[in-house]
Design a protein around this motif. Structure first.
Motif, PDB file in Angstrom:
ATOM      1  N   UNK A  42       0.828  -1.209   0.000  1.00 21.55           N
ATOM      2  CA  UNK A  42       0.000   0.000   0.000  1.00 21.55           C
ATOM      3  C   UNK A  42       0.860   1.256   0.000  1.00 21.55           C
ATOM      4  N   UNK A  43       0.297   2.304  -0.546  1.00 22.92           N
ATOM      5  CA  UNK A  43       0.788   3.662  -0.393  1.00 22.92           C
ATOM      6  C   UNK A  43      -0.440   4.571  -0.295  1.00 22.92           C
ATOM      7  N   UNK A  44      -0.279   5.693   0.425  1.00 23.61           N
ATOM      8  CA  UNK A  44      -1.371   6.644   0.585  1.00 23.61           C
ATOM      9  C   UNK A  44      -0.925   7.984   0.021  1.00 23.61           C
ATOM     10  N   UNK A  45      -1.703   8.520  -0.911  1.00 24.37           N
ATOM     11  CA  UNK A  45      -1.384   9.804  -1.532  1.00 24.37           C
ATOM     12  C   UNK A  45      -1.634  10.945  -0.548  1.00 24.37           C
ATOM     13  N   UNK A  66      -1.789  -5.352 -14.283  1.00 23.77           N
ATOM     14  CA  UNK A  66      -0.627  -6.006 -14.862  1.00 23.77           C
ATOM     15  C   UNK A  66      -0.413  -7.294 -14.074  1.00 23.77           C
ATOM     16  N   UNK A  67      -0.039  -8.360 -14.734  1.00 20.92           N
ATOM     17  CA  UNK A  67       0.188  -9.632 -14.062  1.00 20.92           C
ATOM     18  C   UNK A  67       1.302  -9.490 -13.023  1.00 20.92           C
ATOM     19  N   UNK A  68       1.032  -9.982 -11.811  1.00 20.91           N
ATOM     20  CA  UNK A  68       2.043  -9.985 -10.756  1.00 20.91           C
ATOM     21  C   UNK A  68       2.309  -8.637 -10.132  1.00 20.91           C
ATOM     22  N   UNK A  69       1.355  -7.691 -10.211  1.00 25.78           N
ATOM     23  CA  UNK A  69       1.562  -6.357  -9.655  1.00 25.78           C
ATOM     24  C   UNK A  69       1.847  -6.437  -8.154  1.00 25.78           C
ATOM     25  N   UNK A  70       2.907  -5.754  -7.699  1.00 25.44           N
ATOM     26  CA  UNK A  70       3.246  -5.839  -6.276  1.00 25.44           C
ATOM     27  C   UNK A  70       3.796  -4.537  -5.709  1.00 25.44           C
ATOM     28  N   UNK A  71       4.949  -4.087  -6.157  1.00 20.39           N
ATOM     29  CA  UNK A  71       5.550  -2.893  -5.588  1.00 20.39           C
ATOM     30  C   UNK A  71       4.820  -1.629  -5.993  1.00 20.39           C
ATOM     31  N   UNK A  72       4.772  -0.644  -5.075  1.00 20.49           N
ATOM     32  CA  UNK A  72       4.107   0.620  -5.370  1.00 20.49           C
ATOM     33  C   UNK A  72       4.796   1.754  -4.620  1.00 20.49           C
ATOM     34  N   UNK A  73       4.964   2.883  -5.299  1.00 24.96           N
ATOM     35  CA  UNK A  73       5.489   4.092  -4.699  1.00 24.96           C
ATOM     36  C   UNK A  73       4.726   5.278  -5.274  1.00 24.96           C
ATOM     37  N   UNK A  74       4.492   6.296  -4.454  1.00 20.92           N
ATOM     38  CA  UNK A  74       3.812   7.509  -4.904  1.00 20.92           C
ATOM     39  C   UNK A  74       4.687   8.699  -4.557  1.00 20.92           C
ATOM     40  N   UNK A  84       2.852   7.829  -9.835  1.00 21.62           N
ATOM     41  CA  UNK A  84       2.803   6.518  -9.205  1.00 21.62           C
ATOM     42  C   UNK A  84       3.759   5.593  -9.943  1.00 21.62           C
ATOM     43  N   UNK A  85       4.600   4.884  -9.175  1.00 23.84           N
ATOM     44  CA  UNK A  85       5.493   3.877  -9.722  1.00 23.84           C
ATOM     45  C   UNK A  85       4.981   2.510  -9.280  1.00 23.84           C
ATOM     46  N   UNK A  86       4.911   1.579 -10.213  1.00 26.55           N
ATOM     47  CA  UNK A  86       4.379   0.245  -9.946  1.00 26.55           C
ATOM     48  C   UNK A  86       5.369  -0.796 -10.454  1.00 26.55           C
ATOM     49  N   UNK A  87       5.394  -1.957  -9.782  1.00 25.35           N
ATOM     50  CA  UNK A  87       6.357  -2.966 -10.186  1.00 25.35           C
ATOM     51  C   UNK A  87       5.765  -4.358 -10.156  1.00 25.35           C
ATOM     52  N   UNK A  88       6.021  -5.078 -11.228  1.00 21.44           N
ATOM     53  CA  UNK A  88       5.733  -6.513 -11.314  1.00 21.44           C
ATOM     54  C   UNK A  88       7.044  -7.262 -11.078  1.00 21.44           C
ATOM     55  N   UNK A  89       7.088  -8.534 -11.391  1.00 19.80           N
ATOM     56  CA  UNK A  89       8.339  -9.273 -11.204  1.00 19.80           C
ATOM     57  C   UNK A  89       9.457  -8.697 -12.080  1.00 19.80           C
ATOM     58  N   UNK A  90       9.155  -8.399 -13.322  1.00 18.25           N
ATOM     59  CA  UNK A  90      10.194  -8.039 -14.290  1.00 18.25           C
ATOM     60  C   UNK A  90      10.226  -6.571 -14.700  1.00 18.25           C
ATOM     61  N   UNK A  91       9.172  -5.812 -14.434  1.00 15.88           N
ATOM     62  CA  UNK A  91       9.043  -4.486 -15.037  1.00 15.88           C
ATOM     63  C   UNK A  91       8.632  -3.419 -14.024  1.00 15.88           C
ATOM     64  N   UNK A  92       9.061  -2.174 -14.295  1.00 17.58           N
ATOM     65  CA  UNK A  92       8.619  -1.006 -13.535  1.00 17.58           C
ATOM     66  C   UNK A  92       7.806  -0.114 -14.468  1.00 17.58           C
ATOM     67  N   UNK A  93       6.679   0.372 -13.955  1.00 11.22           N
ATOM     68  CA  UNK A  93       5.792   1.257 -14.707  1.00 11.22           C
ATOM     69  C   UNK A  93       5.637   2.575 -13.968  1.00 11.22           C
ATOM     70  N   UNK A  94       5.296   3.604 -14.744  1.00  6.87           N
ATOM     71  CA  UNK A  94       5.020   4.926 -14.193  1.00  6.87           C
ATOM     72  C   UNK A  94       3.690   5.413 -14.736  1.00  6.87           C
TER      73      UNK A  94
END
Length: 446
Positions: free
Chosen positions: A84-87, A123-131, A136-146
């Motif tokens: 979790x992250x809270x904006x 996204x499959x396997x979505x787990x990591x999150x940062x705000x 917002x930055x999101x991470x699966x096993x192999x990839x980072x998204x913004x």
């Protein structure tokens, strides 16, 4: 009579490294010589997985918190509620790895419960999150998204900024945290319990710029550091690393590390205060040489507690003595007698340095005579985050619940004071380690 699903004692025969009971820092070489002639190491471990118990108001009322704190349910029926992250506007974002999505949760009427629950990314396997602000930055096993946050809290199109992170293996729980230097720090767990990795990014924290460039290994020798963050006054990174399984009920302790650029933290060959892992041998060097080139933890906590997301209390709403402290959710053991974890741990910081560990929320684990193992649990804890009003949010990915913990002072109901869960044989050692660091003026190497 409690019935335990007990794993027979393991005899690891033919191994040359020393037994688990070893000398500490400064005496590792004599210990190695002393143990060279031993034929094996006897390790006693247990499989004791507390059975899941349904949430109830009565059970929640028995949770223990410090005086003045209250806990209630913020949202339920969330299935695999993970990180979790809270904006800044109070909107909570939750990743659900099993469902492969991100949920937005909002309390629009101020009653302390989410009345809007909406999937805003998949996204499959979505787990990591940062705000960071409205990014917002999101991470699966192999990839980072913004992605950008829209005014209504939903997310814009996901932009891939980094890819080709190694496969997860045993630890696919990727995390992403923004550092005070404006760089992203990504935890990449090991693929195994203890082994020589073939991909150099496994068992590390990787650092990169927010656009994905300048990617490099920041710290290594970290088996699975899910919970980590930056102390708010000094900017120093700290993290909890998961200990190796099957070294016994009381080994390996969970390690609290002060992280530094370019440093190695011991896994898989050495752990705790210069102890040698009897299952693996360092390549092309002795245990003592490998230990000398690795950094010892600054704190130890009960083995197999499984530390998860960590959050520093940087916002208001809490008594002064809690501000700046680190809080980490402990998912709980399945391979220890008695079970450990199933609680929230507080690391007390003073003047930017950790000075002790204290229980913050306990009571999720309980004895249950109806269970085949004698134990039950009302939550396998995962995510932990703080909101702008100071409220702490705690997720349980087995019951699909997010709790909201607030400081109410005298208005809070009376509760039992939190006590460490089954810490015998483990406990904490933070103060002793820090005291030694202050005496020696170091602590960076063994």
């Amino acid at each position: 009579m409690r019935r335990s699903a007990c794993l027979a004692a393991l005899l690891l025969a033919g191994l040359s490294p020393p037994a688990l009971a070893q000398a500490g820092a400064g005496s590792s070489e004599p210990a190695a010589k002393e143990d060279r002639g031993r034929k094996g190491v006897e390790i006693t471990g247990h499989v004791i997985k507390p059975i899941p118990l349904e949430w109830s108001a009565e059970r929640m009322a028995r949770l223990a918190l410090p005086k003045g704190f209250a806990i209630d349910v913020f949202a339920r029926d969330l299935k695999n509620a993970r990180m979790m992250r809270v904006a800044d506007d109070g909107t909570l974002y939750l990743t659900r790895r099993a469902q492969g999505d991100v949920m937005m949760l909002r309390d629009t009427n101020g009653d302390g419960q989410a009345d809007i629950k909406q999937v805003v990314a998949t996204r499959k396997g979505m787990h990591g999150i940062e705000i960071v602000g409205d990014t917002v930055y999101l991470m699966t096993v192999n990839d980072i998204y913004r992605a950008d946050r829209r005014p209504d809290g939903t997310l814009g199109e996901l932009e891939t900024i980094a890819t080709d992170f190694p496969e997860g293996g045993q630890h696919p729980n990727r995390m992403v945290v923004m550092g005070p230097d404006g760089r992203l720090y990504v935890s990449v767990g090991s693929t195994c319990n203890a082994c020589a990795e073939t991909n150099p990014e496994n068992a590390t924290i990787v650092s990169l710029k927010p656009d994905g460039s300048d990617r490099r290994i920041f710290a290594s020798g970290l088996r699975n550091t899910i919970g980590y963050g930056f102390e708010p006054t000094t900017g120093t990174p700290y993290g909890f690393d998961h200990g190796i399984d099957w070294l016994g009920d009381h080994e390996q302790a969970e390690e609290f590390n002060r992280l530094a650029d370019g440093q190695r933290y011991g896994w898989p060959y050495v752990y705790a205060m210069s102890k040698f892992n009897p299952q693996d041998t360092p390549p092309d060097q002795s245990f003592s040489d490998y230990a000398a080139g690795s950094v010892e933890p600054i704190g130890l906590h009960t083995p197999h507690s499984a530390p998860m997301q960590l959050a520093f209390a940087t916002r208001g709403g809490l008594p002064a003595e809690y501000r700046g402290d680190a809080f980490v959710s402990l998912r709980g053991s399945w391979n220890r007698s008695p079970p450990s974890g199933y609680e929230v741990l507080r690391v007390d910081f003073e003047n930017g340095r950790p000075v002790g560990m204290k229980p913050f929320v306990t009571g999720f684990l309980m004895e249950d005579e109806s269970s085949p193992t004698g134990w039950g649990q009302m939550g396998r804890l995962a995510g932990l985050a703080q909101g702008p009003d100071g409220a702490m949010y705690l997720s349980d990915d087995e019951n699909g619940i997010i709790y909201r913990i607030t400081y109410e002072g005298g208005a809070a109901p009376e509760r039992e004071a939190p006590q460490f869960t089954n810490a015998e044989g483990g406990g904490t050692d933070l103060g002793l380690v820090e005291a030694r660091e202050r005496q020696t003026g170091g602590g960076q190497g063994r």
